[in-house]
Design an enzyme around this catalytic site. Structure first.
Site, short mmCIF file in Angstrom:
data_model
loop_
_atom_site.label_atom_id
_atom_site.label_comp_id
_atom_site.label_asym_id
_atom_site.label_seq_id
_atom_site.Cartn_x
_atom_site.Cartn_y
_atom_site.Cartn_z
N PRO A 27 38.79 2.30 -11.58
CA PRO A 27 38.50 3.73 -11.60
C PRO A 27 37.97 4.25 -12.93
O PRO A 27 38.45 3.86 -14.00
CB PRO A 27 39.86 4.37 -11.29
N ASN A 28 36.99 5.11 -12.80
CA ASN A 28 36.37 5.87 -13.90
C ASN A 28 35.43 5.05 -14.76
O ASN A 28 34.72 5.60 -15.60
CB ASN A 28 37.43 6.55 -14.78
N ARG A 82 30.79 9.64 -21.26
CA ARG A 82 31.88 10.42 -21.85
C ARG A 82 32.69 9.52 -22.77
O ARG A 82 32.65 8.30 -22.65
CB ARG A 82 32.82 10.99 -20.76
N TYR A 123 35.31 4.31 -25.58
CA TYR A 123 34.77 3.31 -24.67
C TYR A 123 33.34 2.86 -24.99
O TYR A 123 32.79 2.02 -24.27
CB TYR A 123 34.84 3.84 -23.22
N ASN A 179 38.39 -5.64 -14.97
CA ASN A 179 38.84 -4.50 -15.75
C ASN A 179 39.32 -3.49 -14.71
O ASN A 179 38.51 -2.76 -14.13
CB ASN A 179 37.73 -3.90 -16.61
N ALA A 204 42.87 2.12 -15.14
CA ALA A 204 44.25 2.61 -15.12
C ALA A 204 45.12 1.88 -14.09
O ALA A 204 46.35 1.83 -14.24
CB ALA A 204 44.27 4.11 -14.86
N GLU A 206 41.82 -10.86 -17.19
CA GLU A 206 41.94 -9.40 -17.32
C GLU A 206 41.21 -8.99 -18.60
O GLU A 206 41.34 -9.64 -19.63
CB GLU A 206 43.42 -9.02 -17.42
N HIS A 234 39.66 -5.51 -21.08
CA HIS A 234 39.58 -4.07 -21.38
C HIS A 234 38.64 -3.84 -22.53
O HIS A 234 38.57 -4.65 -23.47
CB HIS A 234 40.96 -3.51 -21.74
N ARG A 267 47.23 1.84 -28.03
CA ARG A 267 47.13 3.18 -27.43
C ARG A 267 48.50 3.65 -26.93
O ARG A 267 49.53 3.18 -27.40
CB ARG A 267 46.06 3.14 -26.32
O1 CA2 Z 1 39.94 -0.04 -22.16
C1 CA2 Z 1 39.73 -0.24 -20.96
O2 CA2 Z 1 38.81 -0.94 -20.54
C2 CA2 Z 1 40.62 0.46 -19.91
O3 CA2 Z 1 40.75 -0.40 -18.80
C3 CA2 Z 1 39.88 1.74 -19.52
C4 CA2 Z 1 40.69 2.62 -18.58
C5 CA2 Z 1 42.09 2.88 -19.11
O4 CA2 Z 1 42.86 3.58 -18.16
C6 CA2 Z 1 42.80 1.57 -19.45
O5 CA2 Z 1 44.06 1.90 -20.00
C7 CA2 Z 1 42.00 0.77 -20.46
C8 CA2 Z 1 40.00 3.98 -18.40
C9 CA2 Z 1 38.59 3.89 -17.97
C10 CA2 Z 1 38.00 5.25 -18.10
O6 CA2 Z 1 36.66 5.10 -18.41
C11 CA2 Z 1 35.99 6.18 -18.87
C12 CA2 Z 1 34.76 5.95 -19.41
C13 CA2 Z 1 34.04 6.98 -19.91
C14 CA2 Z 1 34.54 8.28 -19.85
C15 CA2 Z 1 35.78 8.51 -19.28
C16 CA2 Z 1 36.51 7.46 -18.78
#
Ligand code: CA2
Length: 146
Positions: A9-10, A17, A22, A73, A76, A97, A99, A106
């Site tokens: 997700p996301n 963003r 990221y 990846n 969340a 896995e 990230h 974090r």
């Molecule tokens: O660091 C990572 O790759 C995560 O998997 C990213 C997840 C986060 O919940 C994990 O704890 C770590 C969040 C992805 C959200 O991606 C976005 C990208 C751009 C703007 C907003 C969110």
């Protein structure tokens, strides 16, 4: 060799963003460069992203008998999803896995992963490079098994 890259997700928002956390690469560009890198090594890479847990579970099931390894990846869902953990265990396909961010640096709720325990390895904190490092680790592992 056939591998599957899963993004949760996301991650479709990458590059649009929160570049401070990221990075500025989009998911499309990460997938394109990883697919090219894999091809150079004779590996076919399928890519799939979903914001839905069940869709990710089903894509893992579809990899049975097709993919020899998975890069994931899970976003969340990493920190919440017993369903993804069970799906990966169920298909018994080796996975890495990964990230973008260093989840251990974090919030405490990002320190726990339901996937890490059964993963071949975990790569985190190298931004988009985490994907390439995870790919190398997975390919190397699978060649050793041959
Ligand atoms: O660091 C990572 O790759 C995560 O998997 C990213 C997840 C986060 O919940 C994990 O704890 C770590 C969040 C992805 C959200 O991606 C976005 C990208 C751009 C703007 C907003 C969110």
């Amino acid at each position: 060799m056939h591998l599957l890259l899963l993004n949760g997700p996301n991650l479709n928002l990458l590059g649009q963003r929160e570049p401070g956390i990221y990075g500025t690469d989009t998911l499309d560009s990460i997938e394109a460069s990883l697919t090219a890198e894999a091809l150079k090594q004779g590996v076919q890479l399928d890519c799939f992203q979903s914001n839905f847990e069940g869709a990710l579970v089903e894509r893992i099931h579809q990899a049975m008998g097709v993919s020899q390894g998975i890069l994931i990846n899970a976003g969340a869902y990493t920190h919440t999803s017993i369903a993804l953990r069970d799906a990966l265990a169920g298909v018994a396909i080796p996975y890495v896995e990964l990230h973008l961010s260093n989840t251990h640096a974090r919030e405490p709720f990002r320190h726990r992963s339901y996937l890490a325990e059964r993963a071949l390895g975990v790569v985190c904190g190298f931004g988009a490079q985490s994907y390439g490092l995870a790919l190398q680790g997975l390919i190397h592992h699978l060649h050793q098994q041959e």
